[in-house]
Design a protein around this motif. Structure first.
Motif, PDB file in Angstrom:
ATOM      1  N   GLY A  99      23.086  19.683  -6.038  1.00 25.68           N
ATOM      2  CA  GLY A  99      23.199  18.239  -6.173  1.00 25.68           C
ATOM      3  C   GLY A  99      22.782  17.743  -7.550  1.00 25.68           C
ATOM      4  N   PHE A 100      22.909  16.428  -7.698  1.00 23.64           N
ATOM      5  CA  PHE A 100      22.682  15.786  -8.993  1.00 23.64           C
ATOM      6  C   PHE A 100      21.228  15.851  -9.438  1.00 23.64           C
ATOM      7  CE2 PHE A 100      21.703  11.967 -11.494  1.00 23.64           C
ATOM      8  CZ  PHE A 100      22.632  12.086 -12.511  1.00 23.64           C
ATOM      9  N   LEU A 101      20.306  15.503  -8.572  1.00 22.83           N
ATOM     10  CA  LEU A 101      18.895  15.420  -8.979  1.00 22.83           C
ATOM     11  C   LEU A 101      18.298  16.778  -9.365  1.00 22.83           C
ATOM     12  CD1 LEU A 101      17.565  12.614  -6.625  1.00 22.83           C
ATOM     13  CD2 LEU A 101      17.951  12.500  -9.084  1.00 22.83           C
ATOM     14  N   PRO A 102      18.458  17.831  -8.595  1.00 21.64           N
ATOM     15  CA  PRO A 102      17.917  19.128  -9.043  1.00 21.64           C
ATOM     16  C   PRO A 102      18.558  19.629 -10.346  1.00 21.64           C
ATOM     17  CG  PRO A 102      18.393  19.215  -6.704  1.00 21.64           C
ATOM     18  CD  PRO A 102      18.969  17.933  -7.212  1.00 21.64           C
ATOM     19  N   ALA A 103      19.855  19.423 -10.491  1.00 19.89           N
ATOM     20  CA  ALA A 103      20.526  19.853 -11.716  1.00 19.89           C
ATOM     21  C   ALA A 103      20.031  19.052 -12.915  1.00 19.89           C
ATOM     22  CB  ALA A 103      22.037  19.694 -11.567  1.00 19.89           C
ATOM     23  N   PHE A 128       5.205  13.407 -18.908  1.00 25.12           N
ATOM     24  CA  PHE A 128       6.614  13.779 -19.035  1.00 25.12           C
ATOM     25  C   PHE A 128       7.270  13.991 -17.679  1.00 25.12           C
ATOM     26  CE2 PHE A 128       5.523  15.130 -23.471  1.00 25.12           C
ATOM     27  CZ  PHE A 128       6.362  14.225 -24.094  1.00 25.12           C
ATOM     28  N   ALA A 129       6.560  14.589 -16.746  1.00 21.08           N
ATOM     29  CA  ALA A 129       7.126  14.785 -15.411  1.00 21.08           C
ATOM     30  C   ALA A 129       7.384  13.446 -14.728  1.00 21.08           C
ATOM     31  CB  ALA A 129       6.198  15.651 -14.565  1.00 21.08           C
ATOM     32  N   GLY A 130       6.429  12.540 -14.836  1.00 19.70           N
ATOM     33  CA  GLY A 130       6.595  11.214 -14.228  1.00 19.70           C
ATOM     34  C   GLY A 130       7.705  10.410 -14.874  1.00 19.70           C
ATOM     35  N   SER A 131       7.742  10.405 -16.196  1.00 20.79           N
ATOM     36  CA  SER A 131       8.801   9.652 -16.873  1.00 20.79           C
ATOM     37  C   SER A 131      10.165  10.280 -16.607  1.00 20.79           C
ATOM     38  CB  SER A 131       8.525   9.552 -18.372  1.00 20.79           C
ATOM     39  OG  SER A 131       8.505  10.828 -18.965  1.00 20.79           O
ATOM     40  N   GLY A 132      10.212  11.598 -16.541  1.00 15.73           N
ATOM     41  CA  GLY A 132      11.473  12.263 -16.218  1.00 15.73           C
ATOM     42  C   GLY A 132      11.963  11.909 -14.825  1.00 15.73           C
ATOM     43  N   ALA A 133      11.051  11.856 -13.868  1.00 17.50           N
ATOM     44  CA  ALA A 133      11.428  11.492 -12.497  1.00 17.50           C
ATOM     45  C   ALA A 133      11.972  10.058 -12.446  1.00 17.50           C
ATOM     46  CB  ALA A 133      10.233  11.644 -11.563  1.00 17.50           C
ATOM     47  N   VAL A 134      11.338   9.155 -13.187  1.00 21.25           N
ATOM     48  CA  VAL A 134      11.797   7.767 -13.217  1.00 21.25           C
ATOM     49  C   VAL A 134      13.180   7.675 -13.869  1.00 21.25           C
ATOM     50  CG1 VAL A 134      11.344   5.493 -14.237  1.00 21.25           C
ATOM     51  CG2 VAL A 134       9.489   6.766 -13.151  1.00 21.25           C
ATOM     52  N   ILE A 135      13.372   8.382 -14.972  1.00 20.77           N
ATOM     53  CA  ILE A 135      14.665   8.355 -15.664  1.00 20.77           C
ATOM     54  C   ILE A 135      15.762   8.943 -14.778  1.00 20.77           C
ATOM     55  CG2 ILE A 135      15.960   9.370 -17.589  1.00 20.77           C
ATOM     56  CD1 ILE A 135      13.312   9.126 -19.223  1.00 20.77           C
ATOM     57  N   MET A 136      15.485  10.085 -14.139  1.00 20.09           N
ATOM     58  CA  MET A 136      16.495  10.703 -13.280  1.00 20.09           C
ATOM     59  C   MET A 136      16.829   9.816 -12.083  1.00 20.09           C
ATOM     60  SD  MET A 136      15.557  14.756 -13.401  1.00 20.09           S
ATOM     61  CE  MET A 136      13.865  14.538 -12.894  1.00 20.09           C
ATOM     62  N   ALA A 137      15.811   9.199 -11.483  1.00 21.29           N
ATOM     63  CA  ALA A 137      16.060   8.293 -10.362  1.00 21.29           C
ATOM     64  C   ALA A 137      16.861   7.078 -10.820  1.00 21.29           C
ATOM     65  CB  ALA A 137      14.732   7.855  -9.742  1.00 21.29           C
ATOM     66  N   GLY A 138      16.565   6.588 -12.019  1.00 17.89           N
ATOM     67  CA  GLY A 138      17.314   5.453 -12.549  1.00 17.89           C
ATOM     68  C   GLY A 138      18.778   5.786 -12.772  1.00 17.89           C
ATOM     69  N   PHE A 139      19.044   6.955 -13.342  1.00 16.50           N
ATOM     70  CA  PHE A 139      20.434   7.368 -13.536  1.00 16.50           C
ATOM     71  C   PHE A 139      21.134   7.600 -12.200  1.00 16.50           C
ATOM     72  CE2 PHE A 139      19.524   8.350 -18.025  1.00 16.50           C
ATOM     73  CZ  PHE A 139      20.654   7.782 -18.585  1.00 16.50           C
ATOM     74  N   TYR A 140      20.429   8.173 -11.253  1.00 15.86           N
ATOM     75  CA  TYR A 140      21.010   8.376  -9.925  1.00 15.86           C
ATOM     76  C   TYR A 140      21.390   7.035  -9.303  1.00 15.86           C
ATOM     77  CZ  TYR A 140      21.653   9.874  -5.116  1.00 15.86           C
ATOM     78  OH  TYR A 140      22.184  10.104  -3.882  1.00 15.86           O
ATOM     79  N   ARG A 144      25.179   6.080  -8.565  1.00 14.62           N
ATOM     80  CA  ARG A 144      25.473   6.065  -7.130  1.00 14.62           C
ATOM     81  C   ARG A 144      25.726   4.657  -6.597  1.00 14.62           C
ATOM     82  NH1 ARG A 144      26.383   9.731  -2.883  1.00 14.62           N
ATOM     83  NH2 ARG A 144      25.942   8.599  -0.994  1.00 14.62           N
ATOM     84  N   PHE A 145      24.825   3.718  -6.933  1.00 16.40           N
ATOM     85  CA  PHE A 145      24.888   2.409  -6.316  1.00 16.40           C
ATOM     86  C   PHE A 145      25.555   1.348  -7.203  1.00 16.40           C
ATOM     87  CE2 PHE A 145      21.063   4.530  -4.571  1.00 16.40           C
ATOM     88  CZ  PHE A 145      21.571   4.776  -3.310  1.00 16.40           C
ATOM     89  N   ALA A 146      25.219   1.302  -8.474  1.00 16.82           N
ATOM     90  CA  ALA A 146      25.790   0.267  -9.332  1.00 16.82           C
ATOM     91  C   ALA A 146      27.236   0.579  -9.728  1.00 16.82           C
ATOM     92  CB  ALA A 146      24.930   0.095 -10.582  1.00 16.82           C
TER      93      ALA A 146
END
Length: 152
Positions: A99-103, A128-140, A144-146
């Motif tokens: 899927g998108f998030l693990p990749a 970096f892990a936290g900011s990366g998670a926020v960035i990936m969730a934002g792109f998802y 996906r939704f917008a």
């Protein structure tokens, strides 16, 4: 280090080769999108291909007119370059199955390790892990939704 003005005839061959490859990839992409049946699917790859070709041609012109032989395949950490490319390829291979998030996490982590020259400590790793998670969730959420793009 040598000044590029002392070597006016020497071109930064690495930059010229890579920019030429990007022009070729852009042309291949433009050729590929001609076979798409859905006209909405053509817009984004075509735009990116045109932008890639245009920017690569600008790099070729600039590099030809104002050469810098220290650019291109110059000195540097080859493992960083290889890690960046390997993480992008791994993300592409993993995406259909995981899927998108693990990749995206693989691509982000590989790029981050390749780009970070400073040492690692617990605080920087967590930031970096936290900011990366926020960035990936934002792109998802954006895709996906917008934008309504179906993601694997």
């Amino acid at each position: 280090m040598t000044d590029s003005s002392s070597n006016p005839g020497k071109k930064d061959v690495g930059t010229l080769i890579i920019a030429g490859l990007f022009v070729a990839l852009g042309l291949i992409t433009l050729n590929d999108v001609t076979g798409y049946s859905d006209t909405d699917s053509i817009v984004f790859p075509s735009f990116v291909a045109y932008a890639l070709i245009f920017m690569s041609v600008l790099v070729i012109i600039y590099s030809w007119l104002k050469p810098n032989p220290d650019n291109g395949f110059g000195k540097g950490d080859w493992w960083r370059r290889l890690l960046l490319v390997a993480s992008m390829i791994a993300a592409c291979l993993v995406m259909p199955y995981a899927g998108f998030l693990p990749a995206t996490a693989i691509a982000f982590a590989g790029s981050l390790f390749a780009a970070r020259h400073e040492g690692w400590d617990m605080r920087s790793g967590l930031v970096f892990a936290g900011s990366g998670a926020v960035i990936m969730a934002g792109f998802y959420a954006l895709f996906r939704f917008a934008l309504g793009v179906p993601l694997p």
